[in-house]
Write an enzyme that holds these catalytic residues in place. Structure first.
Site: not given
Ligand code: ATP
Ligand code: MG
Length: 559
Positions: A35, A262, A272
């Site tokens: 995102e 994760r 983020k």
């Molecule tokens: P954040 O909470 O930092 O915004 P998010 O999962 O909402 O993380 P996205 O941009 O939706 O962020 O994530 C893109 C991809 O990266 C998704 O498939 C997500 O599951 C993966 N991802 C995000 N954070 C991690 C992590 N700490 N370890 C492994 N994969 C991750």
């Molecule tokens: Mg997200």
């Protein structure tokens, strides 16, 4: 079938099993779906390496898909930064995709669902909807609007789309089962009204799809075979399948969602939202502040793409969430930099040393090897003269036999130069040493092959000729948080655990050739650590960031 020496991880096992049943190799397709609401962090690197790694392993396309369904938090700046980071890590996406490109298709499908009585417009407030959700053990209550006529639903939905209804007035919900044991199946919201401009679609849409309604459909549209996401989406899988079932026809190729754990990193936060707070509150300078666990921060800090990929691959994918010690990330950086970073000399805490029997006004340029780990790196010339800097901690007037550095009456070698012997010191009125006086053995020049040059002495020190030294700002970074899991402590905020010493700035004296170093260039300051040229660097004022020290000093400090 893919070849590989390593044993398969559970994700690869899923794919191998599918291939052994009804999947064809050419049907495999993956995606990385960020995102664009912030910069990518080290957790994302795991997901990037997983998806693009599978692409390489199975020779399958991998899309970069922006999950841009929430105009409240998303920006073009983030899109650009994400593209730059994925590219920098060394991966190539097959297609650059945007969930927002599917808004019309999603809308058309939603209209179909309304016509099939699979969706309805609910005019309750979000609080009322939440109250009716029930609990995992108690069924929810049906909305009074659940049985609106198709005609009324269609009319209202169109008004919602055009922004003719108030923002909190209505939502579109899927009509599934208010008694489902899976709470997510209790008539989940598909669309909400948001009268916001989107960074790509402008004011075309006044309704925006929810994650669950957009994600699986985007996978389906792109022909993704395996949609990997993190574990918290496990309960969403049932809904993912339900929606895909609704929009597909029998015989269509359907994506499948699978979950992995994760990855969290010690002494930092990987979210983020929390990283944005650090930027907004001015705790760090920017998203690419070298203390940030973002990919752009790590890049600026001097991490190489290879070191981050090595890190992600070495921790692999798992089914259970765990904490990875940041020391492991640092280890991966050292391992790669050891191979690629040229060795140079720099003195960060100087004391003046005068070689009393070296002719005044004379200088010579000595041969110095660039990287003992890499013969092809060649050598360079460094200037030597009567007055040099060495590190304060490399000298003691008197020391016990375990001190292998310079003392009075003892010999050490100056790296790439001569053997010197401590003779006397000059002190100021407070008793601080201002100069160390030494003599040198002119026949002991490194690499000259003379008997004297082959003489073994206990210590070797780095040094820099004062007359030739390049002055630079040196930024010494440490962990941003004092706690291992700053966001995991009960009743405390992660912002309470900022390490006040996460950045120290000092002046260093460098061998002069470094004036030509380019932004981002990695070097090893011998006996100190790995450093790289920061983007703030100018010819007038070079700036170097410490990537990592040569050894893990944190483990010692903690004891
Ligand atoms: P954040 O909470 O930092 O915004 P998010 O999962 O909402 O993380 P996205 O941009 O939706 O962020 O994530 C893109 C991809 O990266 C998704 O498939 C997500 O599951 C993966 N991802 C995000 N954070 C991690 C992590 N700490 N370890 C492994 N994969 C991750
Ligand atoms: Mg997200």
């Amino acid at each position: 079938m893919a070849e590989g020496k390593k044993s398969l991880n559970f994700i690869e096992q899923i794919i191998e099993e599918d291939l052994s049943k009804d999947y064809k190799q050419e049907e495999l397709k993956f995606r990385f779906p960020p995102e664009p609401n912030g910069y990518l962090h080290i957790g994302h690197a795991s997901s990037i390496c997983l998806n693009f790694g599978l692409g390489e392993r199975y020779d399958a396309p991998v899309n970069l898909r922006f999950d841009d369904t929430n105009p409240m938090k998303e920006e073009q700046e983030y899109v650009d930064a994400i593209k730059k980071d994925v590219e920098w890590l060394g991966f190539k996406w097959a297609k650059e995709c945007y969930a927002s490109d599917y808004f019309q298709q999603l809308y058309d499908w939603a209209v179909e669902m309304i016509k099939n009585s699979d969706a309805y417009v609910d005019s309750q407030t979000s609080e009322e909807i939440a109250e009716q959700k029930g609990t995992p053990t108690e069924p929810g209550k049906e909305s009074p609007y659940r049985n609106r006529s198709v005609g009324e639903n269609l009319a209202l939905f169109e008004q919602m789309k055009n922004g003719e209804t108030p923002e909190r007035g209505h939502v579109l919900r899927a009509k599934i089962d208010m008694a489902s044991p899976n709470m997510l199946m209790r008539d989940p919201v598909m669309y909400r009204c948001l009268h916001k401009s989107h960074h790509r679609t402008g004011n075309d849409w006044m309704i925006y799809p929810m994650y669950d309604w957009a994600h699986g459909q985007s996978d389906f549209i792109e022909g993704v075979s395996h949609s990997f996401c993190t574990l918290e989406f496990l309960p969403h899988r049932e809904l993912y399948n339900w929606f895909v079932e609704k929009v597909s026809k029998p015989g269509d190729f359907k994506p499948k969602q699978r979950e992995f754990a994760r990855r969290n990193l010690s002494h930092t936060v990987v979210s983020k939202r929390k990283l944005l707070q650090l930027v907004e509150k001015g705790i760090v300078d920017s998203w690419d502040d070298p203390r940030m666990p973002t990919i752009s921060g790590l890049r600026r800090r001097g991490y190489t793409p290879a070191s981050i990929r090595k890190f992600a691959d070495s921790i692999g994918v798992g089914k259970r969430e765990n904490l990875i010690d940041v020391a492991h990330l640092e280890f991966c950086a050292r391992e790669d930099l050891n191979k690629v970073a040229p060795r140079v000399m720099a003195v960060l805490d100087p004391v003046k040393l005068v070689i009393t029997n070296y002719p005044e006004g004379e200088e010579e340029w000595l041969e110095a090897e660039n990287n003992p780990e890499d013969e092809s790196a060649g050598s360079r010339k460094i200037p030597f003269s009567r007055e040099i800097y060495i590190e304060k901690e490399d000298f003691k007037e008197e020391a016990n036999r375990k001190f292998f550095r310079l003392t009075l009456g003892k010999e050490v070698r100056l790296k790439n130069a001569y053997i010197i012997k401590g003779e006397s010191v000059v002190k100021d009125d407070n008793g601080n040493i201002t100069e160390i006086h030494c003599t040198y053995d002119p026949k002991s020049k490194s690499g000259s092959g003379t008997e004297e040059s082959l003489r073994k002495v206990k210590g070797t020190l780095h040094w820099v000729s004062i007359k030739h030294a390049l002055e630079a700002e040196i930024r010494l970074y440490d962990r941003l948080f004092t706690e291992e899991v700053p966001d995991g402590i009960k009743d405390k905020d992660y912002l309470d655990f900022i390490n006040p010493d996460s950045l120290q700035i000092t002046t260093g004296y460098l061998e002069p050739g470094l004036k030509n170093a380019e932004i981002g260039e990695n070097v090893q300051f011998q006996r100190i650590g790995y450093f790289c040229v920061d983007k703030d660097s100018t010819t007038a004022k070079p700036v170097f960031n410490r990537t990592v020290s040569l050894r893990d000093s944190w483990a010692k400090k903690k004891k």
